[in-house]
Enzyme design. Structure first.
Site, PDB file in Angstrom:
ATOM      1  N   HIS A  63      -5.975   2.243   1.548  1.00  0.00           N
ATOM      2  CA  HIS A  63      -5.242   3.973   2.502  1.00  0.00           C
ATOM      3  C   HIS A  63      -5.603   3.929   3.464  1.00  0.00           C
ATOM      4  O   HIS A  63      -5.323   4.472   4.237  1.00  0.00           O
ATOM      5  CB  HIS A  63      -5.131   4.906   1.028  1.00  0.00           C
ATOM      6  N   ASP A 111       1.104  -0.980  -0.202  1.00  0.00           N
ATOM      7  CA  ASP A 111       0.270  -0.068   0.135  1.00  0.00           C
ATOM      8  C   ASP A 111       0.662   0.617  -0.015  1.00  0.00           C
ATOM      9  O   ASP A 111       1.471   1.792   0.942  1.00  0.00           O
ATOM     10  CB  ASP A 111      -1.032  -0.309   1.442  1.00  0.00           C
ATOM     11  N   HIS A 112       0.849   2.308  -0.703  1.00  0.00           N
ATOM     12  CA  HIS A 112       2.623   2.507  -1.136  1.00  0.00           C
ATOM     13  C   HIS A 112       2.000   4.187  -0.199  1.00  0.00           C
ATOM     14  O   HIS A 112       2.848   4.857  -0.097  1.00  0.00           O
ATOM     15  CB  HIS A 112       1.960   3.362  -2.441  1.00  0.00           C
TER      16      HIS A 112
END
Length: 487
Positions: free
Chosen positions: A237, A174-175
């Site tokens: 996110h 999950d960047h």
């Protein structure tokens, strides 16, 4: 953190958009700063029919296009390109994998695989890699989202990968967790003693998390129509941000301790049942409007057909544990919003008694704002006395105390999220990657909301592009006496 770097990196989807924009520039930046292991080779793979020289030309064009000018160095680019090689591979064709294994060669020095491809290809990819010995020993694999469509599909993907790779060799990305300001949430909470006594239901009135995008579908129509805002943004996110805000203090900074505490938060999320979904959630879809002074089409018109997919969602969530009992977490995300913004606003409770009452002093509760993008800063709104002789009473005004990350650390190079995540994958540090129990607990909560929408026949309410969503999203907070932080 104990480093256990690999000597080889395999990038599936190496000619895709993510690779051009993020992965290749990130790996180059790490190389230019001498952070990659000496001798690390990077093998690109995709269905494209490149040879080594062709892929290096492709990579150079990507760097020319997407690297900031101040990061371009001809010598560093040249030596980085020498690390690259390419082998075509069709993940759906089991015969494609042996030439790939031959190209990579000996993996006794360690191999990391980055799988940026459609989840429908995960099973054939894992089976093909296993067949030619590219999953043996200490090989680790990184999975780019989306990791499923719901709990059932997520379990299927996780089972497929877990059949070959143990959990300690699986890196789910999950960047957002690689963003500097997101990690600063941990520093802010657990590196400063004055927050902890009030970081609970006694000191905090509500938490607001907003991720607003001004863009529409762009080139993601196929994916987005099947996903919608809830699956696209909330299921990963936003819930990860909730966990970082709500988690208990970990014993140490490592992958096990931090992810244990995040998982507890996800298990504590109050399920939104069908009888509550209408009052605790709002869905929307953008219509024609104006963004940045330009008229833009509505979602259906962009898509080319009528659709009930939500491009906006607002949720009132609760974490049912001792620390957060009674504190609402308001989540809001959407496309074609008024501004591009990702931020967390933590509204503290008002002082129990105002000595300034009746003398012109109107107290506002303190608020902590953590801005993730487009700017990155941490801001505390506090009350201060306006200068003057106060003949007509003391006048107080809300003023910001701002920590601008760029200014405060002007001498430090800022890193994009994928630089950190790629380096952590190469080194074997799982701290900023998502564990299976986190993913599945998130999907359980998301699935309950979607089931409630189905049971209630919920359809998205329309909102004009360039706004903050449907008016019902305002009512979601205002019936609790809360206003969205829109400044």
């Amino acid at each position: 953190m104990q480093r256990n770097p690999v000597s080889k990196l395999l990038l599936f989807g190496a000619t895709g958009d993510l690779s051009q924009r993020m992965l290749l520039p990130s790996l180059y930046a790490l190389h230019a700063d001498k952070l990659l292991p000496d001798g690390l080779t990077i093998t690109g793979s995709a269905r494209s029919d490149y040879d080594d020289a062709g892929f290096r030309d492709f990579a150079k064009q990507a760097l020319d296009k997407f690297l900031p000018d101040d990061r371009k160095d001809e010598s560093a680019v040249g030596s980085f390109l020498e690390r690259l090689q390419f082998q075509p591979c069709d993940l759906s064709d089991s015969n494609s994998f042996q030439p790939l294994a031959d190209k990579i060669g000996d993996i006794s020095g360690g191999l990391a695989i980055y799988l940026s491809t459609a989840p429908s290809l995960f099973e054939s990819a894992v089976e093909g890699l296993e067949k030619v010995g590219l999953t043996a020993g200490t090989v680790r694999i990184a999975l780019e989202k989306p990791l499923g469509y719901d709990l059932a599909s997520s379990i299927e993907i996780n089972d497929t990968v877990a059949r070959v790779f143990p959990e300690d060799r699986i890196f789910r990305i999950d960047h957002y967790l690689g963003k500097e300001t997101v990690q600063n949430i941990l520093a802010l909470r657990f590196g400063n003693s004055f927050f902890e006594p009030v970081w609970n239901s006694s000191g905090i009135d509500n938490v607001q998390i907003t991720i607003g995008e001004t863009v529409g579908l762009e080139d993601r129509a196929g994916y987005y129509e099947g996903a919608g805002a809830l699956r696209d943004m909330v299921a990963n996110h936003m819930l990860q941000l909730v966990a970082l805000i709500a988690m208990e203090p970990p014993a140490r900074y490592d992958g096990t301790a931090i992810r244990d505490e995040k998982a507890k938060v996800f298990r504590s999320l109050r399920k939104i049942t069908p009888d509550k979904v209408a009052q605790d959630t709002v869905t929307g879809q953008y219509e024609e409007g104006a963004v940045g002074g330009k008229v833009v089409k509505g979602y259906d018109e962009e898509l080319g057909k009528d659709s009930d997919t939500e491009t906006f969602v607002a949720i009132k969530a609760h974490v049912d544990n001792w620390r957060w009992q009674g504190v609402p977490f308001y989540l809001r995300t959407g496309k074609r919003m008024a501004k591009r913004r990702s931020e967390i606003a933590i509204q503290f409770k008002p002082v129990p008694h105002s000595m300034f009452s009746g003398r012109g002093g109107i107290l506002q509760p303190n608020m902590l704002i953590i801005r993730l993008q487009p700017e990155e800063y941490i801001q505390m709104l506090v009350m201060a006395k306006e200068p003057g002789l106060d003949r007509e009473g003391v006048k107080l005004r809300e003023v910001p105390l701002t920590l601008n990350i760029d200014a405060a650390f002007a001498g430090s190079r800022r890193r994009i999220a994928y630089e950190r995540l790629m380096l952590d994958l190469i080194d074997g540090d799982q701290t900023l990657f998502v564990r299976r129990d986190e993913v599945e607990a998130q999907w359980q909560w998301i699935d309950a909301i979607r089931e409630g929408w189905t049971a209630n026949g919920t359809k998205p309410k329309h909102y004009p592009a360039g706004s903050w969503g449907p008016s019902a999203a305002i009512a979601l907070t205002e019936r609790d006496g809360v206003t969205w932080q829109d400044d």
